[in-house]
Design a protein around this motif. Structure first.
Motif, PDB file in Angstrom:
ATOM      1  N   ALA A  91       0.850  -1.185   0.000  1.00 15.60           N
ATOM      2  CA  ALA A  91       0.000   0.000   0.000  1.00 15.60           C
ATOM      3  C   ALA A  91       0.888   1.238   0.000  1.00 15.60           C
ATOM      4  O   ALA A  91       2.089   1.165   0.298  1.00 15.60           O
ATOM      5  N   ARG A  92       0.286   2.374  -0.323  1.00 13.65           N
ATOM      6  CA  ARG A  92       0.997   3.649  -0.274  1.00 13.65           C
ATOM      7  C   ARG A  92       0.743   4.324   1.068  1.00 13.65           C
ATOM      8  O   ARG A  92      -0.280   4.093   1.708  1.00 13.65           O
ATOM      9  N   LEU A  93       1.680   5.172   1.474  1.00 12.16           N
ATOM     10  CA  LEU A  93       1.541   5.871   2.750  1.00 12.16           C
ATOM     11  C   LEU A  93       0.243   6.668   2.797  1.00 12.16           C
ATOM     12  O   LEU A  93      -0.415   6.749   3.842  1.00 12.16           O
ATOM     13  N   LYS A 171      -8.073  -0.711   7.503  1.00  7.84           N
ATOM     14  CA  LYS A 171      -7.800  -1.496   6.295  1.00  7.84           C
ATOM     15  C   LYS A 171      -6.326  -1.472   5.891  1.00  7.84           C
ATOM     16  O   LYS A 171      -5.830  -2.424   5.296  1.00  7.84           O
ATOM     17  N   VAL A 172      -5.640  -0.366   6.205  1.00  6.41           N
ATOM     18  CA  VAL A 172      -4.238  -0.214   5.800  1.00  6.41           C
ATOM     19  C   VAL A 172      -3.426   0.254   7.006  1.00  6.41           C
ATOM     20  O   VAL A 172      -3.684   1.317   7.562  1.00  6.41           O
ATOM     21  N   THR A 173      -2.448  -0.543   7.400  1.00  5.58           N
ATOM     22  CA  THR A 173      -1.643  -0.246   8.587  1.00  5.58           C
ATOM     23  C   THR A 173      -0.196   0.021   8.200  1.00  5.58           C
ATOM     24  O   THR A 173       0.394  -0.735   7.424  1.00  5.58           O
ATOM     25  N   ALA A 174       0.357   1.107   8.733  1.00  2.00           N
ATOM     26  CA  ALA A 174       1.773   1.411   8.550  1.00  2.00           C
ATOM     27  C   ALA A 174       2.552   0.871   9.735  1.00  2.00           C
ATOM     28  O   ALA A 174       2.119   0.992  10.888  1.00  2.00           O
ATOM     29  N   LEU A 175       3.709   0.275   9.456  1.00  2.00           N
ATOM     30  CA  LEU A 175       4.486  -0.435  10.460  1.00  2.00           C
ATOM     31  C   LEU A 175       5.965  -0.118  10.329  1.00  2.00           C
ATOM     32  O   LEU A 175       6.456   0.157   9.236  1.00  2.00           O
ATOM     33  N   GLU A 200      10.765   7.420  12.202  1.00  2.00           N
ATOM     34  CA  GLU A 200      10.750   8.867  11.961  1.00  2.00           C
ATOM     35  C   GLU A 200       9.835   9.229  10.802  1.00  2.00           C
ATOM     36  O   GLU A 200       9.082  10.212  10.866  1.00  2.00           O
ATOM     37  N   GLU A 201       9.877   8.452   9.729  1.00  2.00           N
ATOM     38  CA  GLU A 201       9.009   8.736   8.588  1.00  2.00           C
ATOM     39  C   GLU A 201       7.541   8.699   8.994  1.00  2.00           C
ATOM     40  O   GLU A 201       6.755   9.591   8.643  1.00  2.00           O
ATOM     41  N   LEU A 202       7.154   7.684   9.748  1.00  2.00           N
ATOM     42  CA  LEU A 202       5.746   7.507  10.093  1.00  2.00           C
ATOM     43  C   LEU A 202       5.274   8.533  11.117  1.00  2.00           C
ATOM     44  O   LEU A 202       4.164   9.071  10.999  1.00  2.00           O
ATOM     45  N   LEU A 203       6.110   8.838  12.113  1.00  2.00           N
ATOM     46  CA  LEU A 203       5.729   9.871  13.069  1.00  2.00           C
ATOM     47  C   LEU A 203       5.663  11.246  12.411  1.00  2.00           C
ATOM     48  O   LEU A 203       4.810  12.076  12.766  1.00  2.00           O
TER      49      LEU A 203
END
Length: 212
Positions: A91-93, A171-175, A200-203
């Motif tokens: 998936a995309r961010l 539905k879409v989880t970033a990890l 760092e990217e996700l925060l």
């Protein structure tokens, strides 16, 4: 096994090693992981290859006592790591509706680092939930840091996203966990599409520095 990366992505390297050696015991050269790196590295290797033991040259106990004569040699390159990192995401961010950290549970140091990063920032993207999983003992010992984090999301104790029914809402989880990326795409473990990224990217995607 050897790796020549200045800033290694230990979870991703763990997926490559785990898949390559399956249930064998690898002896790893060229890496200098911290305790948290070892935790995340080992979790990824176990998920992707069912490893129960590994040695890291100069780091883990008994590494110096191993006889390396005649062992098969595997080299993990930067290209290998980049290719695997891309493959972890389906998936995309921009599609993410949940960011989940803490599989395995966040340590004291990891929770402090995340709270320090978020201090002085403000929440953006209200449609994206943020979960941080840790042990009850760690959460109770870091009340100030938990208060900072809970301005942005939720601190969960004694569980993690892999064993939580996230599919009821998300539905879409970033990890940032390659272990979680292995499990959460499976039915019964979240049935999620996933995006793999750095902490760092996700925060940074759900927060920004306060103006002024």
């Amino acid at each position: 096994l050897e790796k020549e990366r200045k800033h290694p992505d230990f979870p991703v390297i763990g997926t490559i090693i785990g898949e390559a050696v399956e249930t064998k015991v690898p002896y790893i050269r060229g890496l200098a992981p911290s305790d948290d790196d070892l935790k995340n590295f080992g979790a990824a290797m176990a998920a992707w290859g069912s490893l129960s033991l590994f040695h890291v040259d100069g780091v883990t106990p008994e590494a110096a006592d191993q006889d390396l004569a005649g062992l098969e040699r595997i080299t993990v390159t930067d290209k290998d790591v980049e290719e695997r990192r891309r493959k972890l995401s389906d998936a995309r961010l921009e599609e993410v509706d949940l960011i989940a950290f803490g599989c395995p549970h966040l340590s004291v140091e990891e929770l402090i680092d995340m709270a320090t990063f978020l201090e002085g920032r403000e929440r953006i993207r209200p449609g994206v939930d943020l979960w941080l999983s840790t042990s009850r003992v760690v959460a109770q010992s870091l009340r100030k840091e938990v208060q900072v984090i809970e301005r942005f999301g939720r601190v969960l104790v004694d569980t993690c996203q892999v064993v939580t029914p996230v599919e009821n809402k998300h539905k879409v989880t970033a990890l940032n966990s390659a272990k979680a990326a292995f499990y959460m795409v499976k039915e019964g473990f979240g049935s999620q599409r996933v995006y793999y990224g750095s902490t760092e990217e996700l925060l940074s995607w759900v927060s920004r520095p306060k103006a002024g």
